[in-house]
Design a protein around this motif. Structure first.
Motif, PDB file in Angstrom:
ATOM      1  N   VAL A  34       0.842  -1.200   0.000  1.00  0.00           N
ATOM      2  CA  VAL A  34       0.000   0.000   0.000  1.00  0.00           C
ATOM      3  C   VAL A  34       0.874   1.245   0.000  1.00  0.00           C
ATOM      4  O   VAL A  34       0.622   2.197  -0.743  1.00  0.00           O
ATOM      5  CB  VAL A  34      -0.976  -0.011   1.201  1.00  0.00           C
ATOM      6  CG1 VAL A  34      -1.599   1.350   1.423  1.00  0.00           C
ATOM      7  CG2 VAL A  34      -2.058  -1.063   0.991  1.00  0.00           C
ATOM      8  N   LYS A  48      -4.915  -0.412  -6.133  1.00  0.00           N
ATOM      9  CA  LYS A  48      -5.457  -1.550  -5.397  1.00  0.00           C
ATOM     10  C   LYS A  48      -5.170  -2.856  -6.135  1.00  0.00           C
ATOM     11  O   LYS A  48      -4.847  -3.865  -5.518  1.00  0.00           O
ATOM     12  CB  LYS A  48      -6.953  -1.374  -5.178  1.00  0.00           C
ATOM     13  CG  LYS A  48      -7.555  -2.410  -4.264  1.00  0.00           C
ATOM     14  CD  LYS A  48      -8.986  -2.077  -3.918  1.00  0.00           C
ATOM     15  CE  LYS A  48      -9.541  -3.054  -2.924  1.00  0.00           C
ATOM     16  NZ  LYS A  48     -10.903  -2.702  -2.516  1.00  0.00           N
ATOM     17  N   SER A  91      -8.527  -7.272   0.282  1.00  0.00           N
ATOM     18  CA  SER A  91      -9.159  -6.169  -0.439  1.00  0.00           C
ATOM     19  C   SER A  91      -9.823  -5.202   0.529  1.00  0.00           C
ATOM     20  O   SER A  91      -9.694  -3.984   0.397  1.00  0.00           O
ATOM     21  CB  SER A  91     -10.192  -6.715  -1.426  1.00  0.00           C
ATOM     22  OG  SER A  91     -10.839  -5.662  -2.099  1.00  0.00           O
ATOM     23  N   VAL A  94      -7.140  -3.166   2.490  1.00  0.00           N
ATOM     24  CA  VAL A  94      -6.467  -2.092   1.753  1.00  0.00           C
ATOM     25  C   VAL A  94      -7.132  -0.758   2.058  1.00  0.00           C
ATOM     26  O   VAL A  94      -6.457   0.243   2.289  1.00  0.00           O
ATOM     27  CB  VAL A  94      -6.480  -2.377   0.231  1.00  0.00           C
ATOM     28  CG1 VAL A  94      -6.062  -1.151  -0.569  1.00  0.00           C
ATOM     29  CG2 VAL A  94      -5.572  -3.546  -0.092  1.00  0.00           C
ATOM     30  N   GLU A  95      -8.437  -0.740   2.076  1.00  0.00           N
ATOM     31  CA  GLU A  95      -9.170   0.503   2.326  1.00  0.00           C
ATOM     32  C   GLU A  95      -8.880   1.071   3.711  1.00  0.00           C
ATOM     33  O   GLU A  95      -8.790   2.278   3.890  1.00  0.00           O
ATOM     34  CB  GLU A  95     -10.674   0.279   2.156  1.00  0.00           C
ATOM     35  CG  GLU A  95     -11.072  -0.260   0.802  1.00  0.00           C
ATOM     36  CD  GLU A  95     -10.671   0.644  -0.343  1.00  0.00           C
ATOM     37  OE1 GLU A  95     -10.661   1.872  -0.185  1.00  0.00           O
ATOM     38  OE2 GLU A  95     -10.362   0.102  -1.425  1.00  0.00           O
TER      39      GLU A  95
END
Length: 105
Positions: A34, A48, A91, A94-95
């Motif tokens: 990231v 992403k 996934s 990541v946010e």
């Protein structure tokens, strides 16, 4: 840097790996990927995608080392769904990692 991390993880996993250790490796890789992807001049979805490719590469490199030999017949069937689950969890992570990585950087 990501390739070097995965190679180091592969070497560390040579004699076996627990799922807890795999989780720690994955979170560390997520932070690294990231941070590096955030430096690129790409759109959010492209960044992403790069991070997700890194997690998939880590899974492919070391996840098999988490499974005892006597469970291999089950693992051969479960590997695909477990990989999909790991990628789905990554996934979502990541946010939440992006603001943390930016704050730490």
């Amino acid at each position: 840097a990501v390739t070097a991390y995965i190679e180091t993880a592969r070497s560390a996993a040579a004699d076996g790996l627990t799922w807890n250790e795999f989780g720690e490796l994955t979170v560390s890789l997520l932070r690294l990927a990231v941070r590096l992807a955030d430096l690129l001049q790409l759109t959010g979805p492209e960044k992403k995608a790069i991070v997700m490719e890194a997690v998939a590469a880590l899974f492919d490199a070391v996840a098999d080392k988490c499974v005892p030999v006597y469970l291999w017949p089950i693992w051969l069937v479960a590997r695909g769904p477990v990989r999909a689950l790991v990628l789905a969890l990554a996934s979502g992570a990541v946010e939440s990692l992006l603001p943390l990585v930016r704050a730490a950087g």
